[in-house]
Design a protein around this motif. Sequence first.
Motif, PDB file in Angstrom:
ATOM      1  N   ARG A 140       0.829  -1.225   0.000  1.00 38.22           N
ATOM      2  CA  ARG A 140       0.000   0.000   0.000  1.00 38.22           C
ATOM      3  C   ARG A 140       0.854   1.263   0.000  1.00 38.22           C
ATOM      4  NH1 ARG A 140      -3.110  -2.376   3.816  1.00 38.22           N
ATOM      5  NH2 ARG A 140      -2.339  -1.053   5.505  1.00 38.22           N
ATOM      6  N   VAL A 141       1.913   1.272   0.826  1.00 36.60           N
ATOM      7  CA  VAL A 141       2.717   2.511   0.907  1.00 36.60           C
ATOM      8  C   VAL A 141       3.755   2.601  -0.208  1.00 36.60           C
ATOM      9  CG1 VAL A 141       2.429   2.832   3.405  1.00 36.60           C
ATOM     10  CG2 VAL A 141       4.405   1.558   2.569  1.00 36.60           C
ATOM     11  N   GLY A 142       3.922   1.509  -0.940  1.00 33.47           N
ATOM     12  CA  GLY A 142       4.843   1.547  -2.074  1.00 33.47           C
ATOM     13  C   GLY A 142       6.294   1.317  -1.701  1.00 33.47           C
ATOM     14  N   GLY A 143       6.536   0.456  -0.696  1.00 36.04           N
ATOM     15  CA  GLY A 143       7.910   0.024  -0.393  1.00 36.04           C
ATOM     16  C   GLY A 143       8.496   0.716   0.821  1.00 36.04           C
ATOM     17  N   GLY A 144       9.790   0.893   0.798  1.00 39.25           N
ATOM     18  CA  GLY A 144      10.489   1.491   1.942  1.00 39.25           C
ATOM     19  C   GLY A 144      10.749   0.477   3.046  1.00 39.25           C
ATOM     20  N   ASN A 145      10.907   0.991   4.258  1.00 42.19           N
ATOM     21  CA  ASN A 145      11.183   0.145   5.421  1.00 42.19           C
ATOM     22  C   ASN A 145       9.964   0.160   6.342  1.00 42.19           C
ATOM     23  OD1 ASN A 145      14.352  -0.251   5.196  1.00 42.19           O
ATOM     24  ND2 ASN A 145      13.859   1.856   4.652  1.00 42.19           N
ATOM     25  N   LEU A 146       9.694  -0.990   6.940  1.00 46.35           N
ATOM     26  CA  LEU A 146       8.475  -1.124   7.732  1.00 46.35           C
ATOM     27  C   LEU A 146       8.764  -1.953   8.983  1.00 46.35           C
ATOM     28  CD1 LEU A 146       5.614  -0.163   6.889  1.00 46.35           C
ATOM     29  CD2 LEU A 146       5.171  -2.499   6.168  1.00 46.35           C
ATOM     30  N   LEU A 147       8.279  -1.468  10.123  1.00 48.33           N
ATOM     31  CA  LEU A 147       8.469  -2.194  11.378  1.00 48.33           C
ATOM     32  C   LEU A 147       7.101  -2.546  11.948  1.00 48.33           C
ATOM     33  CD1 LEU A 147      10.941   0.363  12.992  1.00 48.33           C
ATOM     34  CD2 LEU A 147      11.502  -1.593  11.551  1.00 48.33           C
ATOM     35  N   SER A 148       7.021  -3.622  12.712  1.00 48.38           N
ATOM     36  CA  SER A 148       5.785  -3.842  13.467  1.00 48.38           C
ATOM     37  C   SER A 148       6.004  -3.247  14.853  1.00 48.38           C
ATOM     38  CB  SER A 148       5.432  -5.320  13.551  1.00 48.38           C
ATOM     39  OG  SER A 148       6.225  -5.971  14.499  1.00 48.38           O
ATOM     40  N   VAL A 149       5.007  -2.528  15.331  1.00 45.83           N
ATOM     41  CA  VAL A 149       5.122  -1.895  16.651  1.00 45.83           C
ATOM     42  C   VAL A 149       3.894  -2.196  17.488  1.00 45.83           C
ATOM     43  CG1 VAL A 149       6.617   0.027  15.977  1.00 45.83           C
ATOM     44  CG2 VAL A 149       4.137   0.285  15.768  1.00 45.83           C
ATOM     45  N   LEU A 150       4.057  -2.046  18.785  1.00 44.99           N
ATOM     46  CA  LEU A 150       2.902  -2.109  19.667  1.00 44.99           C
ATOM     47  C   LEU A 150       3.152  -1.258  20.897  1.00 44.99           C
ATOM     48  CD1 LEU A 150       3.708  -4.350  22.078  1.00 44.99           C
ATOM     49  CD2 LEU A 150       3.375  -5.855  20.157  1.00 44.99           C
ATOM     50  N   GLU A 151       2.056  -0.883  21.533  1.00 44.06           N
ATOM     51  CA  GLU A 151       2.165  -0.048  22.734  1.00 44.06           C
ATOM     52  C   GLU A 151       2.410  -0.920  23.943  1.00 44.06           C
ATOM     53  OE1 GLU A 151      -0.731   2.953  23.640  1.00 44.06           O
ATOM     54  OE2 GLU A 151      -1.187   3.205  21.503  1.00 44.06           O
ATOM     55  N   GLN A 201      15.658   7.226   3.587  1.00 41.79           N
ATOM     56  CA  GLN A 201      14.733   6.180   3.131  1.00 41.79           C
ATOM     57  C   GLN A 201      13.413   6.311   3.886  1.00 41.79           C
ATOM     58  OE1 GLN A 201      15.615   2.309   2.492  1.00 41.79           O
ATOM     59  NE2 GLN A 201      17.509   2.720   1.411  1.00 41.79           N
ATOM     60  N   PRO A 202      12.294   5.960   3.243  1.00 38.67           N
ATOM     61  CA  PRO A 202      11.021   5.989   3.974  1.00 38.67           C
ATOM     62  C   PRO A 202      10.988   4.940   5.092  1.00 38.67           C
ATOM     63  CG  PRO A 202      10.682   5.518   1.619  1.00 38.67           C
ATOM     64  CD  PRO A 202      12.148   5.524   1.858  1.00 38.67           C
ATOM     65  N   PHE A 203      10.472   5.326   6.247  1.00 39.15           N
ATOM     66  CA  PHE A 203      10.343   4.420   7.387  1.00 39.15           C
ATOM     67  C   PHE A 203       8.943   4.529   7.963  1.00 39.15           C
ATOM     68  CE2 PHE A 203      14.702   3.096   7.977  1.00 39.15           C
ATOM     69  CZ  PHE A 203      14.554   1.942   8.742  1.00 39.15           C
ATOM     70  N   ASN A 204       8.258   3.399   8.040  1.00 42.66           N
ATOM     71  CA  ASN A 204       6.919   3.385   8.616  1.00 42.66           C
ATOM     72  C   ASN A 204       6.779   2.223   9.593  1.00 42.66           C
ATOM     73  OD1 ASN A 204       5.241   5.522   7.180  1.00 42.66           O
ATOM     74  ND2 ASN A 204       6.198   4.476   5.456  1.00 42.66           N
ATOM     75  N   ALA A 205       5.734   2.301  10.407  1.00 43.23           N
ATOM     76  CA  ALA A 205       5.461   1.215  11.353  1.00 43.23           C
ATOM     77  C   ALA A 205       4.000   0.806  11.227  1.00 43.23           C
ATOM     78  CB  ALA A 205       5.745   1.688  12.767  1.00 43.23           C
ATOM     79  N   VAL A 206       3.748  -0.459  11.458  1.00 39.91           N
ATOM     80  CA  VAL A 206       2.381  -0.978  11.451  1.00 39.91           C
ATOM     81  C   VAL A 206       2.074  -1.523  12.838  1.00 39.91           C
ATOM     82  CG1 VAL A 206       0.817  -2.677  10.441  1.00 39.91           C
ATOM     83  CG2 VAL A 206       2.645  -1.738   9.066  1.00 39.91           C
ATOM     84  N   THR A 207       0.927  -1.128  13.373  1.00 44.85           N
ATOM     85  CA  THR A 207       0.492  -1.718  14.640  1.00 44.85           C
ATOM     86  C   THR A 207      -0.226  -3.023  14.316  1.00 44.85           C
ATOM     87  OG1 THR A 207       0.250   0.482  15.562  1.00 44.85           O
ATOM     88  CG2 THR A 207      -0.821  -1.307  16.765  1.00 44.85           C
ATOM     89  N   PHE A 208       0.301  -4.090  14.858  1.00 40.09           N
ATOM     90  CA  PHE A 208      -0.222  -5.425  14.548  1.00 40.09           C
ATOM     91  C   PHE A 208      -1.620  -5.597  15.132  1.00 40.09           C
ATOM     92  CE2 PHE A 208      -0.169 -10.005  16.160  1.00 40.09           C
ATOM     93  CZ  PHE A 208      -0.625 -10.536  14.964  1.00 40.09           C
ATOM     94  N   ASP A 209      -2.520  -6.097  14.296  1.00 36.02           N
ATOM     95  CA  ASP A 209      -3.870  -6.402  14.754  1.00 36.02           C
ATOM     96  C   ASP A 209      -3.895  -7.883  15.137  1.00 36.02           C
ATOM     97  OD1 ASP A 209      -6.545  -6.608  15.222  1.00 36.02           O
ATOM     98  OD2 ASP A 209      -7.154  -6.400  13.117  1.00 36.02           O
TER      99      ASP A 209
END
Length: 288
Positions: free
Chosen positions: A150-161, A241-249
């Motif tokens: 969806r975001v078109g690549g880059g770097n992605l981390l899974s995060v949680l609170e 580089q693009p860096f994003n995080a996804v909160t795991f469902d």
Amino acid sequence: MKPIRKAVFPVAGLGTRFLPATKAIPKEMLPIVDRPLIQYAVDEAREAGIEQMIFVTGRGKGAIEDHFDIAFELEKTMSERGKDLSVLEPTRLGPGNCAYVRQQEPMGLGHAIWCARDIVGDEPFAIFLPDEFMHGSPGCMKQMVDAYDRVGGGNLLSVLEVPREQVSSYGVIAPGRRDGALTEVTGLVEKPRVDEAPSNLIISGRYILQPEVMQVLAAQEKGAGGEIQLTDAMAAMIGSQPFNAVTFDGARYDCGSKAGYIQANLAIALERDDMADDVRAFALDLLK
Ligand code: G1P
């Protein structure tokens, strides 16, 4: 945009927190009910479309290689006795689907990942820390690969609170813009002091990274705990580089801790048709 075809599993750690259980078996082989932790991580990778599993191992980790190999004697005996072999199917990783490389000294997570640089080559790749047992449907990495597309690549981390007081055990992100489960990462710090942490969003053991991280890791700079930290290498890439995080469902169990490991076993047992009733009755009785 190149697809994520390869995953690195750093499994060289000594597992001292689980001694004496881990004296002669790798901690990644500890079972959640009847599947070892490493099997769940490999299944999660497969579900996300990943084809090649790269294990960064060390001394005493041979059981992991055996686990993903053909067990000729076992399979022959089981077939002769008419037993169902399908239970072994997920454990088969053919020569094209796995590779093993050794980390000879415990120099940190960043160093472990760097040990896999030649096999990873020039393409984006995933990282799984098998201690972090991520349970959900779709799995954590599938959710990340979908977000990556969806975001078109880059770097992605899974995060949680996590509760604030726990942040100093983890890598912590500085969050930027938020869009649903997606959060922009504007900074990263490994094991910060509670009063210096940029948020309570921690890196939970799943990454999609661009291959340039290997060049940063090659400098072998030491960070928190005197170790070569993956978090520091990633932090150095923010901005270029693009860096994003996804909160795991889904549910996350920290199986590096004994309490988390028992919780994971209980949760999975309670989902299993073949044992849920017995385990529930026993647990309720115990708590009376
Ligand atoms: C590692 C990473 C850390 C991450 C954590 C997740 O730390 O360095 O950034 O948050 O895994 O479990 P370790 O647990 O190896 O100290």
